[in-house]
Structures are given as C-alpha cells and as structure tokens.
Design an enzyme around this catalytic site. Structure first.
Site, PDB file in Angstrom:
ATOM      1  CD1 TRP A 106      -0.094  -1.665   3.106  1.00  0.00           C
ATOM      2  CD2 TRP A 106       0.559   0.365   3.212  1.00  0.00           C
ATOM      3  NE1 TRP A 106       0.684  -1.663   4.050  1.00  0.00           N
ATOM      4  CE2 TRP A 106       1.227  -0.399   4.261  1.00  0.00           C
ATOM      5  CE3 TRP A 106       1.209   1.833   3.298  1.00  0.00           C
ATOM      6  CZ2 TRP A 106       1.971   0.247   5.391  1.00  0.00           C
ATOM      7  CZ3 TRP A 106       1.823   2.249   4.274  1.00  0.00           C
ATOM      8  CH2 TRP A 106       2.339   1.551   5.214  1.00  0.00           C
ATOM      9  N   PRO A 165      -3.385  -5.836  -5.651  1.00  0.00           N
ATOM     10  CG  PRO A 165      -5.022  -4.153  -6.235  1.00  0.00           C
ATOM     11  CD  PRO A 165      -4.721  -5.543  -6.484  1.00  0.00           C
ATOM     12  CB  SER A 167       5.824  -7.827   5.336  1.00  0.00           C
ATOM     13  OG  SER A 167       4.814  -8.943   5.259  1.00  0.00           O
ATOM     14  CD  GLU A 210      12.449  -6.125  -5.295  1.00  0.00           C
ATOM     15  OE1 GLU A 210      13.208  -5.684  -4.485  1.00  0.00           O
ATOM     16  OE2 GLU A 210      13.079  -6.847  -6.264  1.00  0.00           O
ATOM     17  CG  LEU A 211      10.882  -9.795   0.874  1.00  0.00           C
ATOM     18  CD1 LEU A 211      11.521 -11.309   1.536  1.00  0.00           C
ATOM     19  CD2 LEU A 211       9.376  -9.887   0.670  1.00  0.00           C
ATOM     20  CB  CYS A 216      11.104  -0.984   1.571  1.00  0.00           C
ATOM     21  SG  CYS A 216      11.264  -0.444  -0.230  1.00  0.00           S
ATOM     22  CD  GLU A 223      10.404  -2.353   6.807  1.00  0.00           C
ATOM     23  OE1 GLU A 223       9.648  -3.289   7.181  1.00  0.00           O
ATOM     24  OE2 GLU A 223      10.797  -1.903   5.440  1.00  0.00           O
TER      25      GLU A 223
HETATM   26  P1  NAP Z   1       2.360  -7.088   3.510  1.00  0.00           P
HETATM   27  O1  NAP Z   1       1.519  -6.993   4.918  1.00  0.00           O
HETATM   28  O2  NAP Z   1       3.528  -8.175   3.604  1.00  0.00           O
HETATM   29  O3  NAP Z   1       1.403  -6.924   2.660  1.00  0.00           O
HETATM   30  C1  NAP Z   1       2.028  -6.911   1.151  1.00  0.00           C
HETATM   31  C2  NAP Z   1       1.069  -7.371  -0.038  1.00  0.00           C
HETATM   32  O4  NAP Z   1       1.010  -8.795   0.394  1.00  0.00           O
HETATM   33  C3  NAP Z   1      -0.398  -6.609   0.199  1.00  0.00           C
HETATM   34  O5  NAP Z   1      -1.064  -6.799  -1.071  1.00  0.00           O
HETATM   35  C4  NAP Z   1      -1.008  -7.711   1.086  1.00  0.00           C
HETATM   36  O6  NAP Z   1      -2.425  -7.793   0.971  1.00  0.00           O
HETATM   37  C5  NAP Z   1      -0.674  -8.992   0.691  1.00  0.00           C
HETATM   38  N1  NAP Z   1      -0.783 -10.051   1.761  1.00  0.00           N
HETATM   39  C6  NAP Z   1      -0.939  -9.973   3.040  1.00  0.00           C
HETATM   40  N2  NAP Z   1      -1.103 -11.353   3.497  1.00  0.00           N
HETATM   41  C7  NAP Z   1      -0.746 -12.203   2.324  1.00  0.00           C
HETATM   42  C8  NAP Z   1      -0.722 -13.508   2.309  1.00  0.00           C
HETATM   43  N3  NAP Z   1      -1.143 -14.510   3.371  1.00  0.00           N
HETATM   44  N4  NAP Z   1      -0.866 -14.112   1.056  1.00  0.00           N
HETATM   45  C9  NAP Z   1      -0.719 -13.371  -0.165  1.00  0.00           C
HETATM   46  N5  NAP Z   1      -0.597 -12.096   0.052  1.00  0.00           N
HETATM   47  C10 NAP Z   1      -0.594 -11.383   1.339  1.00  0.00           C
HETATM   48  O7  NAP Z   1       3.187  -5.559   3.596  1.00  0.00           O
HETATM   49  P2  NAP Z   1       2.631  -4.427   3.853  1.00  0.00           P
HETATM   50  O8  NAP Z   1       2.519  -4.231   5.170  1.00  0.00           O
HETATM   51  O9  NAP Z   1       1.601  -4.036   3.011  1.00  0.00           O
HETATM   52  O10 NAP Z   1       3.953  -3.434   3.253  1.00  0.00           O
HETATM   53  C11 NAP Z   1       4.908  -3.028   3.985  1.00  0.00           C
HETATM   54  C12 NAP Z   1       6.251  -3.832   3.666  1.00  0.00           C
HETATM   55  O11 NAP Z   1       6.454  -3.765   2.455  1.00  0.00           O
HETATM   56  C13 NAP Z   1       7.203  -3.382   4.712  1.00  0.00           C
HETATM   57  O12 NAP Z   1       8.121  -4.413   5.160  1.00  0.00           O
HETATM   58  C14 NAP Z   1       8.133  -2.961   3.467  1.00  0.00           C
HETATM   59  O13 NAP Z   1       9.589  -2.842   3.749  1.00  0.00           O
HETATM   60  C15 NAP Z   1       7.994  -3.702   2.118  1.00  0.00           C
HETATM   61  N6  NAP Z   1       8.257  -3.053   0.819  1.00  0.00           N
HETATM   62  C16 NAP Z   1       9.367  -3.657   0.256  1.00  0.00           C
HETATM   63  C17 NAP Z   1       9.670  -2.940  -0.768  1.00  0.00           C
HETATM   64  C18 NAP Z   1      10.787  -3.397  -1.545  1.00  0.00           C
HETATM   65  O14 NAP Z   1      10.821  -2.741  -2.825  1.00  0.00           O
HETATM   66  N7  NAP Z   1      11.836  -4.229  -1.083  1.00  0.00           N
HETATM   67  C19 NAP Z   1       9.016  -1.780  -1.372  1.00  0.00           C
HETATM   68  C20 NAP Z   1       7.843  -1.382  -0.738  1.00  0.00           C
HETATM   69  C21 NAP Z   1       7.467  -1.952   0.479  1.00  0.00           C
HETATM   70  P3  NAP Z   1      -3.408  -7.170   2.003  1.00  0.00           P
HETATM   71  O15 NAP Z   1      -2.699  -5.579   2.237  1.00  0.00           O
HETATM   72  O16 NAP Z   1      -4.668  -6.799   1.077  1.00  0.00           O
HETATM   73  O17 NAP Z   1      -3.571  -7.709   3.262  1.00  0.00           O
END
Ligand code: NAP
Length: 475
Positions: A150, A175, A228, A249-250, A283, A378
């Site tokens: 997001w 998304p 994440s 990409e975590l 991130c 983080e």
């Molecule tokens: P997240 O909770 O891992 O969610 C990311 C995506 O995964 C969302 O679309 C989420 O859907 C989905 N998701 C959640 N649970 C899932 C499951 N069990 N199976 C499949 N998909 C699932 O992470 P976030 O809180 O949205 O984003 C923040 C994290 O992203 C941070 O750790 C950040 O560092 C990382 N990030 C990394 C980069 C990079 O390039 N390395 C760039 C940006 C962000 P819902 O939101 O609909 O639940």
C-alpha cells in the site's frame, strides 16, 4: 475515473463486480473512499484462465508492438497524473504533491521497459565442433502473478506490470486491499492503451486466499511480490509445490551514515528525502542514523529546526508535507518502538506523539543503541533514531548488524571512505551523498531478509524471461 472502477475488478478486458465487497478507507479521516470486490475462488480461477489464454498470443506479439502499447499507456498515465494522484492521496494519505511525483516517477518505468522490450539480446557462439552453433535465446516465462503493498500503490504496480508486459508475459495483479484503486485506475488506462483482453488483470480480495490460489496454480510461472519479509517467506514456501520463479522485494533496515567531513546540508536533505516520503513508510527509508561524534549535535539541531516547521495533515490540503500513517496499527507500532527506546535510555529531541488520528509528529531520538528494538525493526514512520560513532570500521560493523540488506546511505567527501563503505556494506543498494536512490535505471534489489530479484535497470526484464539453449548442427 473513480466512478468507472469503484466496485469492480478488471479481468479479461471486462469490469466485473462480485457478491462480497471490501471497504477502502481514507487514512486521513477514516471516511470510506469506495468498495472493491472480495473475489471468490471461481473468479480467481477465471482470472488465471484468462491470463493463460491471453499469454499464448501475447508471447508471440512482436517486441516493437509491445513497446508501442507500453508507450501509449505511459502517455495516458501522464495525461491523467492529477486524477491518479487524487485517488492515490485519498486511499493512501500521502500529500497530493507527493502523489503526483509518484505517478511521474512510476511512469518512467513504463517508458524504460517499453525500450527494454526491443532490447532483449540472445547470443550465438561457435559450438564444440565444426558446423555447430550454440544459440542462447530468451522467452517469456509465462503467466505472472504480482502482489503489491500500500505504500507506493502506483509505483509498485508499474514496476511489476511494465517489465512483465515488455517481456511478453500476461499478468494478474493483486494490490493491497488498503489501496486498490490506484492499480485499478492504471488498468483502466491499460485498457484504453489497447492491450489485448486478458493480458492485464487486476483482482482484489482476501489476501491469504488469493495468495494461496495464485501460488498453487501451475500455470502461474512467476510470482513477483513486494511486501513484508514474513509474507514473502510464506509465499516462498507456498510456491515450492509449483516451482515458480520468484522475485521477493521485502523489508529493510537501512543505515544512514554521516561522516565528519560530509556536507551537512546535503546529508540533511538526503535524510529528509529518504525518510519523510510516504511519512517514512518506505522500505528504503533510513532506519538507523549513524552520526560521527564530531557533527552529531550540529546535525541533530539542524534536523530538529526543520522538523518543527513541517506541515502535517490531510494530504489533500495545500502545503501539507507529511500525511497520516496508513492505519492505527501502524501508529501503535511506531509509538511502541519509541516507547521502548525511551525506556532503554534514548533522549526525545522532538515529536514522539500523535497530532490526531493517524498523524504522527516527526520524531528525533538521540542516545540510541543496539539493545533497543528500534535498531533491529523496520520503523515505517517518520521517526529518526540517532546513533553516535567514531571510526570507519566501527560504523561498518554496526551498520551490517542486521538481517536485512536492502538500502544503505553514506555521506562523506572522502573518496577512500566512500569506496570502502560501498564495498563493505552488506546491502543491495548503496547511496553515496544522496538520499534518492530509486529510479528506473538502477538495479533495485535486496539481499538476506530483504529478499531477491531485480526491479528496474537493464536486468529487470530478465526476471520475467527464461533461457532456451538451441544447439544447431549442419548436416
Ligand atoms: P504485507 O502485509 O506483506 O502486504 C503486502 C501485500 O501482500 C499486500 O497486497 C497484502 O494484501 C498481501 N498479503 C498479505 N498477506 C498475504 C498472504 N497471506 N498471502 C498473499 N498475500 C498477502 O506488507 P505491507 O504492510 O503491505 O507493506 C509493507 C512492507 O513492504 C514493508 O515491510 C516494506 O519494507 C515492504 N516493501 C518493500 C519494498 C521493496 O521494494 N523491497 C517496497 C515497498 C514495501 P492486503 O494488504 O490486502 O492484506
């Protein structure tokens, strides 16, 4: 634009509703932006079927045509910058001016990969005997699934869809349910650009169920995930039964190191640039600020001066520089990290409290040390924990003391120091005298718990290609 995509998913060139819906809230005031479908299993299967069927013809579409469509899409995105940015601010909270910059930055990935589509180069070499040729060719890997977070809903969508399409892969994008409208708006423009039905699909719904279906379907040959580390590891495990190619990409835990000979104003603007975008929910945001003892106080005082003047508020309001965090959970997490640091001896220079709702005051902490949770976790908020250091070797060791390995930053005017750090920092990205390291040309990639796989650069397209070796003998 919102009225065309609200309550719909984009599958096989059609805009489809569902039986169940999920509400999307504006983080600035909790108001409902709109609803998106919570897709059922049958619809997920329909999206995969559609992408699979479209893949058969899309992979044979010549590169110059893929390039043309991508460039058309990019033009439409730029023409609609204001409208996309408005949707982005409504669902994510970031200031409108920042949202516009995200759209322009993200569109550059479409342009970049439009060119890469025509630049996929195989090789031909002499074989091991006369009359034999060894050809190495590249083919699209097949149907791609992408899951995005997001924090940069436009940029993450375009960074994944563009190289997949350029490579000749059809795609199903899921998304985040917190910010789904940006991706749906981009899908609407992809439709207008003229991509064939089924090549671009965007579906929304329960993440765990969707993730499970996409991972377990053998026809999906590649999963590109940004999010994440915990969810990345889960998807890694769930993709093993179908042996998908993965890009993960975590999360990150970036060190930001300022030496005594650095230009302090450059370092300060690097920190503001890297740390305050998306209210620190990035991130690659500087997460641990290492300041040489000789400049520590000067740096902190200058930063405090700037932080106290920042305008915090609803991203739709003119002049707002920092918007809200994505939700209350994010606020609670940030405040608990600040609390833990204070309990363990940190000094609060400014901030450390909410203004209202999800708006957190930009915060500076000094006297931080390794035993605080904020050192390893983080933060994902506008919180700047400062650590003092005295020597080059000491700071390298402390900076590398993390399981993450995404971005790192060094500020110094001494080329011997910068080259030593560039070599020894165990991170996929090193910014030297800059806080802005993300663009379409650089190879954006993490290591260790920050995942693997390249986004952007000349390498990004290869994440969506597979090799074929052809051995030809003259008879
Ligand atoms: P997240 O909770 O891992 O969610 C990311 C995506 O995964 C969302 O679309 C989420 O859907 C989905 N998701 C959640 N649970 C899932 C499951 N069990 N199976 C499949 N998909 C699932 O992470 P976030 O809180 O949205 O984003 C923040 C994290 O992203 C941070 O750790 C950040 O560092 C990382 N990030 C990394 C980069 C990079 O390039 N390395 C760039 C940006 C962000 P819902 O939101 O609909 O639940």
């Amino acid at each position: 634009m919102l009225n065309k995509i609200e309550g719909k998913n984009f599958i096989n060139g059609e805009w489809l509703g569902a039986d169940e819906y999920i509400s999307v809230k504006n983080p600035a005031d909790g108001s409902i932006v709109g609803e998106v479908p919570d897709v059922d299993d049958e619809t997920i299967l329909y999206a995969i079927d559609s992408a699979h069927t479209a893949q058969n013809s899309w992979k044979n579409t010549i590169a110059s045509e893929r390039c043309r469509l991508l460039r058309k899409w990019k033009e439409l995105i730029l023409e609609n910058t204001d409208e996309i940015a408005k949707i982005l601010t409504l669902e994510n909270g970031k200031p409108l001016s920042e949202a516009k910059r995200e759209v322009v930055y993200a569109a550059d990935f479409v342009e970049w990969f439009a060119h890469q589509a025509t630049g996929i180069i195989g090789t031909s070499r002499d074989g091991v005997k006369p009359g034999q040729k060894i050809l190495t060719e590249y083919e699209p890997i097949g149907v791609v699934a992408a899951i995005t977070p997001w924090n940069f809903p436009v940029a993450m969508t375009l960074r994944k869809i563009s190289p997949a399409l350029a490579a000749g892969c059809s795609i199903i994008l899921k998304p985040s349910d917190l910010t789904p409208f940006s991706a749906l708006a981009l899908a609407l423009l992809a439709q207008q650009a003229g991509f064939p039905d089924g090549v671009v699909n965007v579906i929304t719904g329960d993440a765990a169920r969707l993730g499970e279906k996409l991972c377990s379907d053998f026809r999906v040959r590649k999963l590109s995930f940004t999010g994440s580390t915990n969810i990345g590891k889960l998807l890694y495990k769930n993709s093993s039964s179908t042996l998908k190619k993965l890009s993960l990409e975590l999360g990150g835990n970036a060190p930001f190191i300022v030496f005594e000979d650095a230009d302090i104003e450059t370092a300060i603007s690097g920190l503001i640039m890297g740390k305050l975008r998306a209210a620190g929910q990035v991130c690659i945001a500087p997460n641990r600020i290492f300041l040489h003892s000789a400049i520590h106080d000067k740096f902190v005082n200058r930063l405090k001066e700037i932080f106290l003047k920042l305008k915090i508020g609803n991203g739709m309001e003119e002049g707002v520089e920092i918007g809200p965090l994505i939700n209350q959970k994010a606020v609670t997490k940030a405040l608990s990290l600040v609390r833990d640091a204070l309990d363990k001896g940190a000094n609060l220079v400014c901030g450390g409290e909410i203004v209202t709702g999800c708006l957190l005051k930009p915060t500076i902490l000094t006297d931080c040390h390794e035993n605080m949770s904020i050192f390893q976790e983080e933060i994902f908020a506008p919180v700047v924990p400062c650590y003092k250091f005295d020597s080059v070797d000491e700071v390298i060791e402390r900076a590398n003391n993390t399981d993450y390995g995404l971005a790192s930053y060094v500020f110094t005017s001494n080329v011997n120091i910068s080259s030593k750090l560039a070599e020894r920092l165990d991170f996929g990205i090193v910014g030297v005298n800059t806080g802005f390291i993300s663009n379409s040309i650089g190879a954006f990639a993490g290591r260790k718990n920050s995942g693997f796989g390249v986004e952007g650069s000349h390498l990004g397209i290869y994440e969506f290609l597979q090799t074929k070796y052809v051995c030809v003998e003259r008879v």
